[in-house]
Design an enzyme around this catalytic site. Structure first.
Site, PDB file in Angstrom:
ATOM      1  N   LYS A 138       1.040  -1.035  -0.022  1.00 49.37           N
ATOM      2  CA  LYS A 138       0.005  -0.046  -0.124  1.00 49.37           C
ATOM      3  C   LYS A 138       1.028   1.359  -0.079  1.00 49.37           C
ATOM      4  O   LYS A 138       0.175   2.376   0.422  1.00 49.37           O
ATOM      5  CB  LYS A 138      -0.975   0.145   1.313  1.00 49.37           C
ATOM      6  CG  LYS A 138      -1.815  -1.152   1.412  1.00 49.37           C
ATOM      7  CD  LYS A 138      -3.086  -0.856   0.166  1.00 49.37           C
ATOM      8  CE  LYS A 138      -3.967  -2.159   0.739  1.00 49.37           C
ATOM      9  NZ  LYS A 138      -5.495  -1.465  -0.407  1.00 49.37           N
ATOM     10  N   ARG A 139       2.219   1.329  -0.446  1.00 50.30           N
ATOM     11  CA  ARG A 139       3.169   2.177  -0.379  1.00 50.30           C
ATOM     12  C   ARG A 139       3.110   2.944   1.114  1.00 50.30           C
ATOM     13  O   ARG A 139       3.125   3.975   1.164  1.00 50.30           O
ATOM     14  CB  ARG A 139       2.860   3.205  -1.366  1.00 50.30           C
ATOM     15  CG  ARG A 139       2.815   2.731  -2.707  1.00 50.30           C
ATOM     16  CD  ARG A 139       3.195   3.771  -3.853  1.00 50.30           C
ATOM     17  NE  ARG A 139       2.332   4.958  -3.895  1.00 50.30           N
ATOM     18  CZ  ARG A 139       2.528   5.929  -4.609  1.00 50.30           C
ATOM     19  NH1 ARG A 139       3.375   5.896  -5.482  1.00 50.30           N
ATOM     20  NH2 ARG A 139       1.635   6.954  -4.531  1.00 50.30           N
ATOM     21  N   ALA A 178       2.907   6.793   1.373  1.00 52.36           N
ATOM     22  CA  ALA A 178       2.177   7.585   0.262  1.00 52.36           C
ATOM     23  C   ALA A 178       1.078   8.192   0.855  1.00 52.36           C
ATOM     24  O   ALA A 178       0.276   8.694   0.353  1.00 52.36           O
ATOM     25  CB  ALA A 178       1.636   6.704  -0.538  1.00 52.36           C
ATOM     26  N   LEU A 191      -2.212   9.144   3.660  1.00 55.96           N
ATOM     27  CA  LEU A 191      -3.304   8.766   4.490  1.00 55.96           C
ATOM     28  C   LEU A 191      -3.914   7.521   3.597  1.00 55.96           C
ATOM     29  O   LEU A 191      -3.950   7.811   2.255  1.00 55.96           O
ATOM     30  CB  LEU A 191      -4.355  10.167   4.646  1.00 55.96           C
ATOM     31  CG  LEU A 191      -5.641   9.839   5.103  1.00 55.96           C
ATOM     32  CD1 LEU A 191      -5.732   9.256   6.586  1.00 55.96           C
ATOM     33  CD2 LEU A 191      -6.577  10.854   4.636  1.00 55.96           C
ATOM     34  N   LEU A 214      -6.847   6.407   2.107  1.00 52.07           N
ATOM     35  CA  LEU A 214      -7.945   7.234   1.677  1.00 52.07           C
ATOM     36  C   LEU A 214      -9.112   6.219   1.578  1.00 52.07           C
ATOM     37  O   LEU A 214     -10.208   6.954   1.863  1.00 52.07           O
ATOM     38  CB  LEU A 214      -7.774   7.595   0.381  1.00 52.07           C
ATOM     39  CG  LEU A 214      -6.827   8.954   0.048  1.00 52.07           C
ATOM     40  CD1 LEU A 214      -6.365   9.317  -1.251  1.00 52.07           C
ATOM     41  CD2 LEU A 214      -6.889   9.920   0.870  1.00 52.07           C
ATOM     42  N   GLY A 224       0.340  12.701   4.232  1.00 52.30           N
ATOM     43  CA  GLY A 224       0.843  12.135   5.635  1.00 52.30           C
ATOM     44  C   GLY A 224       2.200  11.535   5.738  1.00 52.30           C
ATOM     45  O   GLY A 224       2.562  11.781   6.895  1.00 52.30           O
ATOM     46  N   GLU A 244       4.119  14.554   6.333  1.00 54.28           N
ATOM     47  CA  GLU A 244       3.975  15.073   7.667  1.00 54.28           C
ATOM     48  C   GLU A 244       4.428  14.214   8.817  1.00 54.28           C
ATOM     49  O   GLU A 244       5.122  14.878   9.772  1.00 54.28           O
ATOM     50  CB  GLU A 244       2.281  15.076   7.956  1.00 54.28           C
ATOM     51  CG  GLU A 244       1.585  16.126   6.954  1.00 54.28           C
ATOM     52  CD  GLU A 244       0.108  16.101   7.276  1.00 54.28           C
ATOM     53  OE1 GLU A 244      -0.481  17.085   7.681  1.00 54.28           O
ATOM     54  OE2 GLU A 244      -0.406  14.948   6.911  1.00 54.28           O
ATOM     55  N   GLU A 261      -3.265  17.113  -1.572  1.00 51.08           N
ATOM     56  CA  GLU A 261      -4.633  17.238  -0.831  1.00 51.08           C
ATOM     57  C   GLU A 261      -5.562  18.048  -1.518  1.00 51.08           C
ATOM     58  O   GLU A 261      -7.064  17.768  -1.851  1.00 51.08           O
ATOM     59  CB  GLU A 261      -4.436  17.802   0.414  1.00 51.08           C
ATOM     60  CG  GLU A 261      -3.878  16.729   1.548  1.00 51.08           C
ATOM     61  CD  GLU A 261      -2.302  16.600   1.150  1.00 51.08           C
ATOM     62  OE1 GLU A 261      -2.201  15.819   2.057  1.00 51.08           O
ATOM     63  OE2 GLU A 261      -1.823  17.307   0.552  1.00 51.08           O
ATOM     64  N   ARG A 282      -7.106  15.781  -4.185  1.00 49.97           N
ATOM     65  CA  ARG A 282      -8.179  14.915  -3.660  1.00 49.97           C
ATOM     66  C   ARG A 282      -9.340  15.421  -2.889  1.00 49.97           C
ATOM     67  O   ARG A 282     -10.390  14.847  -2.403  1.00 49.97           O
ATOM     68  CB  ARG A 282      -7.438  14.010  -2.455  1.00 49.97           C
ATOM     69  CG  ARG A 282      -6.007  13.603  -2.964  1.00 49.97           C
ATOM     70  CD  ARG A 282      -6.404  12.446  -3.924  1.00 49.97           C
ATOM     71  NE  ARG A 282      -4.854  11.972  -4.065  1.00 49.97           N
ATOM     72  CZ  ARG A 282      -4.198  11.994  -5.365  1.00 49.97           C
ATOM     73  NH1 ARG A 282      -4.618  13.069  -6.261  1.00 49.97           N
ATOM     74  NH2 ARG A 282      -3.187  11.567  -5.572  1.00 49.97           N
ATOM     75  N   GLY A 338      -4.066  16.953   7.595  1.00 50.31           N
ATOM     76  CA  GLY A 338      -4.494  16.523   8.941  1.00 50.31           C
ATOM     77  C   GLY A 338      -3.580  16.213   9.970  1.00 50.31           C
ATOM     78  O   GLY A 338      -3.968  15.956  11.106  1.00 50.31           O
TER      79      GLY A 338
END
Length: 263
Positions: A27-28, A64, A66, A68, A111, A114, A134, A137, A142
């Site tokens: 899922k990277r 990669a 959050l 989603l 993220g 972040e 973001e 998307r 966050g």
């Protein structure tokens, strides 16, 4: 082999260094609630038993961002509380008791960026690329990026990345202040471990002051910052370990600093 049922975060103590790995390469290394909670446990464990830590991502990408698919299923209040949870956990990195280095390769996106911004020593290899998609998307950062990333590279540059979806190379990100080191492909983890070991040799009180006083002083007025600096300087110097280290230096039992290109 499927990684669906394995723990999403690995933890290993390498001497005085805690090695914390993101383990969702298929899922990277996208960050789900389960990943965040497992990361929190690893961070707390590292604070208890290590002198420094390294965060890295398994596979060809660091992170990669959050997850989603999970995020889409959350009600509004769930999204708010999830963001606040990220803030508290990432604060445990940025303003904890030990330094964190992070090794970056491939995608350092959303993220993932972040998370990297919460660490103290950021090492990117030549395959890394940085993005904040973001805006495309329909969401907003966050995980603390509006504070941490904006303070590293500037709100205008961060806004540019979010508005346009541009990706940024590690060399450019180093110029902007988003990473500390750029190294050849495949060597980021080794460099991050090297830096963590150097930081682990420092006096614990000095490291604590660097991690906790510097970001607070940045947020203060000049006069309040200088006053806080004086207090922290006195506290750090008053420890028995500081006395022994200063004595060793004066007695020429420790090496002096050299110019970067000195033999």
């Amino acid at each position: 082999m499927s990684t669906a049922n394995q723990e999403p975060i690995s933890y290993e103590l390498d001497g005085e260094i805690a090695m914390i790995g993101l383990r969702r390469p298929e899922k990277r290394n996208a960050v789900s609630d389960r990943v965040v909670e497992a990361l929190n446990l690893a961070i707390e464990r590292a604070q208890d038993e290590a002198k420094a830590a390294v965060i890295f991502g398994e596979g060809t990408h660091f992170c990669a961002g959050l997850d989603l698919a999970e995020h889409m299923q959350k009600p509004l209040i769930g999204a708010v509380m999830g963001s606040r949870r990220w803030h508290r956990i990432f604060d445990g990195i940025e303003r904890g008791a030990i330094p964190f280095a992070v090794a970056l390769q491939g995608a350092v996106v959303g993220g993932g960026f972040e998370l990297a911004a919460a660490c103290h020593l950021r090492v990117a290899d030549e395959t890394a690329f940085f993005g904040l998609p973001e805006g495309q998307r329909g969401i907003f950062v966050g995980g603390g990026g509006s504070v941490r990333i904006a303070r590293l590279i500037g709100a205008q540059r961060m806004g540019d990345m979010m508005l346009t979806g541009r990706t940024v190379s590690p060399v450019q990100m180093e110029v902007w202040g988003g990473v500390n080191y750029v190294v050849p492909a495949g060597t980021a983890l080794d460099k991050a471990k090297e830096l963590a070991r150097l930081a682990a040799q420092n006096a614990p009180m000095s490291n604590y002051a660097i991690l906790n006083a510097l970001p607070r002083i940045r947020d203060m007025s000049s006069e309040d910052g200088l006053f806080t600096e004086s207090l922290m300087s006195a506290l750090a110097s008053a420890t028995p370990e500081a006395n022994e280290r200063l004595r060793a230096f004066l007695e020429k039992r420790t090496a002096r600093l050299k110019a970067p290109d000195a033999e």
